[in-house]
Design a protein around this motif. Structure first.
Motif, PDB file in Angstrom:
ATOM      1  N   ASP A 147       0.870  -1.177   0.000  1.00 31.26           N
ATOM      2  CA  ASP A 147       0.000   0.000   0.000  1.00 31.26           C
ATOM      3  C   ASP A 147       0.909   1.229   0.000  1.00 31.26           C
ATOM      4  OD1 ASP A 147      -1.658   2.158   0.541  1.00 31.26           O
ATOM      5  OD2 ASP A 147      -2.911   1.062   1.958  1.00 31.26           O
ATOM      6  N   PRO A 148       0.961   2.016  -1.068  1.00 29.28           N
ATOM      7  CA  PRO A 148       1.880   3.156  -1.137  1.00 29.28           C
ATOM      8  C   PRO A 148       1.612   4.242  -0.108  1.00 29.28           C
ATOM      9  CG  PRO A 148       1.091   2.566  -3.330  1.00 29.28           C
ATOM     10  CD  PRO A 148       0.243   1.821  -2.344  1.00 29.28           C
ATOM     11  N   GLU A 149       0.455   4.221   0.544  1.00 25.88           N
ATOM     12  CA  GLU A 149       0.139   5.248   1.538  1.00 25.88           C
ATOM     13  C   GLU A 149       0.106   4.696   2.966  1.00 25.88           C
ATOM     14  OE1 GLU A 149       0.150   8.297   0.857  1.00 25.88           O
ATOM     15  OE2 GLU A 149       0.039   8.226  -1.330  1.00 25.88           O
ATOM     16  N   GLY A 155       2.548   6.742   7.741  1.00 24.66           N
ATOM     17  CA  GLY A 155       1.551   6.368   8.728  1.00 24.66           C
ATOM     18  C   GLY A 155       1.906   6.950  10.084  1.00 24.66           C
ATOM     19  N   GLU A 156       1.008   6.795  11.026  1.00 27.54           N
ATOM     20  CA  GLU A 156       1.196   7.408  12.341  1.00 27.54           C
ATOM     21  C   GLU A 156       2.499   6.953  12.990  1.00 27.54           C
ATOM     22  OE1 GLU A 156      -1.412   8.303  16.378  1.00 27.54           O
ATOM     23  OE2 GLU A 156      -1.913   6.539  15.157  1.00 27.54           O
ATOM     24  N   GLY A 157       3.300   7.915  13.416  1.00 24.34           N
ATOM     25  CA  GLY A 157       4.579   7.639  14.056  1.00 24.34           C
ATOM     26  C   GLY A 157       5.762   7.734  13.127  1.00 24.34           C
ATOM     27  N   GLY A 158       5.511   7.762  11.807  1.00 24.77           N
ATOM     28  CA  GLY A 158       6.606   7.861  10.849  1.00 24.77           C
ATOM     29  C   GLY A 158       7.420   6.591  10.753  1.00 24.77           C
ATOM     30  N   ALA A 159       8.539   6.681  10.046  1.00 28.19           N
ATOM     31  CA  ALA A 159       9.389   5.513   9.818  1.00 28.19           C
ATOM     32  C   ALA A 159       9.965   4.961  11.118  1.00 28.19           C
ATOM     33  CB  ALA A 159      10.515   5.869   8.849  1.00 28.19           C
ATOM     34  N   GLY A 160      10.132   5.813  12.127  1.00 25.24           N
ATOM     35  CA  GLY A 160      10.719   5.357  13.385  1.00 25.24           C
ATOM     36  C   GLY A 160       9.865   4.363  14.145  1.00 25.24           C
ATOM     37  N   THR A 161       8.568   4.264  13.811  1.00 27.39           N
ATOM     38  CA  THR A 161       7.698   3.304  14.496  1.00 27.39           C
ATOM     39  C   THR A 161       8.162   1.878  14.238  1.00 27.39           C
ATOM     40  OG1 THR A 161       5.846   4.832  14.311  1.00 27.39           O
ATOM     41  CG2 THR A 161       5.306   2.533  14.758  1.00 27.39           C
ATOM     42  N   PHE A 162       8.738   1.632  13.070  1.00 26.28           N
ATOM     43  CA  PHE A 162       9.285   0.306  12.749  1.00 26.28           C
ATOM     44  C   PHE A 162      10.810   0.412  12.770  1.00 26.28           C
ATOM     45  CE2 PHE A 162       5.093   0.526  10.874  1.00 26.28           C
ATOM     46  CZ  PHE A 162       4.530  -0.691  11.255  1.00 26.28           C
ATOM     47  N   SER A 163      11.366   0.386  13.979  1.00 25.78           N
ATOM     48  CA  SER A 163      12.806   0.554  14.157  1.00 25.78           C
ATOM     49  C   SER A 163      13.183  -0.072  15.486  1.00 25.78           C
ATOM     50  CB  SER A 163      13.185   2.046  14.121  1.00 25.78           C
ATOM     51  OG  SER A 163      12.727   2.712  15.281  1.00 25.78           O
ATOM     52  N   SER A 341      11.355  -5.087   5.226  1.00 25.87           N
ATOM     53  CA  SER A 341      11.069  -4.416   3.968  1.00 25.87           C
ATOM     54  C   SER A 341      10.449  -3.057   4.268  1.00 25.87           C
ATOM     55  CB  SER A 341      10.118  -5.248   3.116  1.00 25.87           C
ATOM     56  OG  SER A 341       9.844  -4.591   1.904  1.00 25.87           O
ATOM     57  N   SER A 342      11.071  -2.004   3.745  1.00 30.18           N
ATOM     58  CA  SER A 342      10.624  -0.639   4.021  1.00 30.18           C
ATOM     59  C   SER A 342      10.179   0.076   2.760  1.00 30.18           C
ATOM     60  CB  SER A 342      11.759   0.148   4.693  1.00 30.18           C
ATOM     61  OG  SER A 342      12.154  -0.462   5.898  1.00 30.18           O
ATOM     62  N   CYS A 343       9.645  -0.667   1.819  1.00 35.68           N
ATOM     63  CA  CYS A 343       9.252  -0.099   0.530  1.00 35.68           C
ATOM     64  C   CYS A 343       8.077   0.867   0.701  1.00 35.68           C
ATOM     65  CB  CYS A 343       8.851  -1.204  -0.436  1.00 35.68           C
ATOM     66  SG  CYS A 343      10.060  -2.534  -0.560  1.00 35.68           S
ATOM     67  N   SER A 344       8.089   1.909  -0.127  1.00 39.45           N
ATOM     68  CA  SER A 344       6.948   2.823  -0.157  1.00 39.45           C
ATOM     69  C   SER A 344       6.490   3.122  -1.577  1.00 39.45           C
ATOM     70  CB  SER A 344       7.297   4.135   0.552  1.00 39.45           C
ATOM     71  OG  SER A 344       8.410   4.768  -0.061  1.00 39.45           O
TER      72      SER A 344
END
Length: 530
Positions: A147-149, A155-163, A341-344
């Protein structure tokens, strides 16, 4: 309060030993100590046979002035500095509600500070709220559609949420903004130990709870938080922001836009360039994630004390200056974590690293990066770095099989310049899957040359780093923004009054803490604008 620095104890000391050493350092009896607070605790593992814990504490003592006078010449014993964050607005709220774009650390803290000062911000986020976002990301990781969005970037929290949720920064902070960030994280559910740990981390599962609670706080203070609302345009009147255009047609009237879009908002960058907003290409980095057994890192860093409960999982930070005039370095090291995987964007392959709070997965991973300068991606316009990233991300996608499998190569094969055909003792953690190959096919030549020189040098610093069966996974290309949205001394765009570029995506931060601190600075600039 008295600040005592450099109190050194064995890392596995008994709980009462710290108090005993405080009394000894100050030369006071137990009844003269009202209490103490640990300000910082760091592990010193430079000597593997004698690993120590190094403390700084604030002590509340009887006859403080008399005690301090006895240590007037001791730089390790001084009055405790004021660590309270204070903002003193020079202007009153005008009634114009600021629009904050992006709910990553920068946008989130800009909105929080504005809300705490009564400015009733409107925080808009192109992606989904965190619960729905997690479901979309997990579905994609299991082999579903991107999902490109709603993904690791948006999404909520930005990229740092998955870190890994690291809360470290190199910023010199006299205004106690970093303390403010940590205190707000604790208020939102983080453990109080982050207030004193030298290298605090939260873990991705706790970040989910924390960003949700900060959102609730912003709303409780009169702010609004809206999801699936992308900034697609800016209306201008008399050289100033007059409204934000959302999703192509909706309009929010405002004279203030805090722009914190994150480093992957390429369509936003294109929209700004079309509006004539000054943007500069800036250096960034590109490379791979490298995975080792966490037990190897523990043994290399802690020796015989590896796996001791008081130490936790070992980390590393490595730099190698190579003979070709370039350097390679580790970044965002995730102990006991996994490569994700951090694809956007469809058709592009991007990786990152993530850890849960306990850091209890089998592998350690880190980005292994080489710097990229604007001269390396000479092209037309300030977005040439974006196109450079996209070019190599597309090659990685194709090399992996055009199905979001990641291309991987064993370190031994990489150094021997031969394609990998199978995996060894280190099993890749990346999902949905990997494709053994030669990474020379999806990395620039100057990057592969530098990494081949760097790996043996890094192995001299951390034994086993160049182990033949360690896994290199491509492509790591989003460690920082490839552009900088220019801002002036008032932290506004010089071309558009009321537009405040902020955070990592605007080119002014790198990581959760520095992005959050920049968001606070932007909020202060908004509040104090004349």
């Amino acid at each position: 309060m008295i600040r005592i620095r450099d109190i050194i104890l064995p890392f596995d000391h008994q709980p009462d030993h710290l108090q005993k050493l405080i009394l000894q350092r100050l030369g006071i009896s137990r009844d003269q100590l009202n209490g103490f607070t640990v300000v910082s605790r760091a592990i010193d593992a430079r000597r593997k046979h004698r690993i120590t814990a190094v403390y700084a504490v604030d002590a509340d003592v009887v006859n403080e002035s008399e005690v301090l006078s006895r240590f007037a010449g001791d730089n390790h014993i001084k009055p405790s500095p004021n660590s309270r964050y204070i903002i003193s607005p020079s202007s009153k709220y005008s009634g114009v509600r600021p629009v904050v774009v992006g709910s990553g650390p920068s946008g989130m803290f800009a909105a929080l500070i504005l809300a705490q000062q009564g400015w009733r911000p409107v925080l808009i986020e192109r992606g989904k709220r965190v619960g729905a976002r997690i479901r979309d990301v997990r579905r994609f990781w299991r082999g579903g559609e991107l999902d490109p969005e709603s993904n690791v970037q948006f999404g909520e929290g930005g990229a740092g949420t998955f870190s890994d949720g690291k809360l470290t920064t190199q910023i010199k902070d006299r205004q106690n903004r970093s303390r403010k960030v940590l205190e707000e994280f604790v208020n939102a559910g983080a453990g109080p130990e982050i207030l004193y740990q030298a290298k605090p981390h939260i873990g991705t599962e706790n970040l989910v709870k924390i960003v949700r609670n900060i959102r609730k706080t912003i709303i409780s203070l009169g702010g609004d938080v809206m999801f699936e609302k992308k900034l697609t345009g800016i209306e201008v009147k008399d050289g100033r922001v007059s409204s934000a255009i959302i999703n192509g047609s909706e309009k929010i009237d405002t004279g203030i836009i805090v722009l914190a879009p994150g480093h992957s908002a390429r369509d936003t960058f294109e929209m700004l360039a079309a509006l004539g907003i000054p943007i500069e290409a800036k250096p960034f980095s590109i490379g791979v994630r490298i995975e080792h057994p966490q037990s190897l890192i523990d043994s290399s860093q802690y020796g015989v004390y590896a796996s001791s409960p008081g130490l936790g999982r070992a980390e590393y930070k490595l730099v190698a200056h190579c003979g070709n005039g370039r350097s390679a370095y580790s970044f965002c090291m995730c102990p006991g974590g996994e490569v994700i995987s951090s694809c956007s964007e469809p058709g592009c392959l991007v990786t990152n690293g993530m850890s849960y709070f306990l850091r209890n997965r089998h592998n350690a991973n880190s980005a292994l990066l080489v710097g990229v300068a604007p001269a390396d991606f000479a092209g037309s316009g300030p977005l040439a770095g974006v196109e450079f990233q996209r070019k190599w991300e597309r090659r990685a996608f194709e090399l992996g099989g055009s199905n979001y499998f990641a291309p991987v190569q064993l370190v031994g094969d990489f150094l021997g310049k031969r394609a990998s055909v199978s995996m060894g003792s280190v099993l890749p953690s990346y999902t949905p899957g990997v494709t053994p190959c030669s990474l020379d096919d999806c990395l620039p030549d100057f990057v592969t040359r530098t990494l081949r020189m760097a790996l043996p040098l890094m192995d001299q610093k951390l034994k086993g780093f160049a182990m033949p069966e360690a896994v290199m996974t491509a492509l790591e290309s989003r460690s920082s923004s490839p552009i900088r949205i220019v801002r002036n001394d008032l932290l506004q765009s010089p071309a558009l009054a009321g537009l405040y570029p902020a955070g990592e995506g605007a080119g002014y931060a790198g990581g959760i803490m520095s992005a959050a601190i920049d968001g606070i600075k932007i909020a202060e600039a908004v509040i104090n604008a004349v």
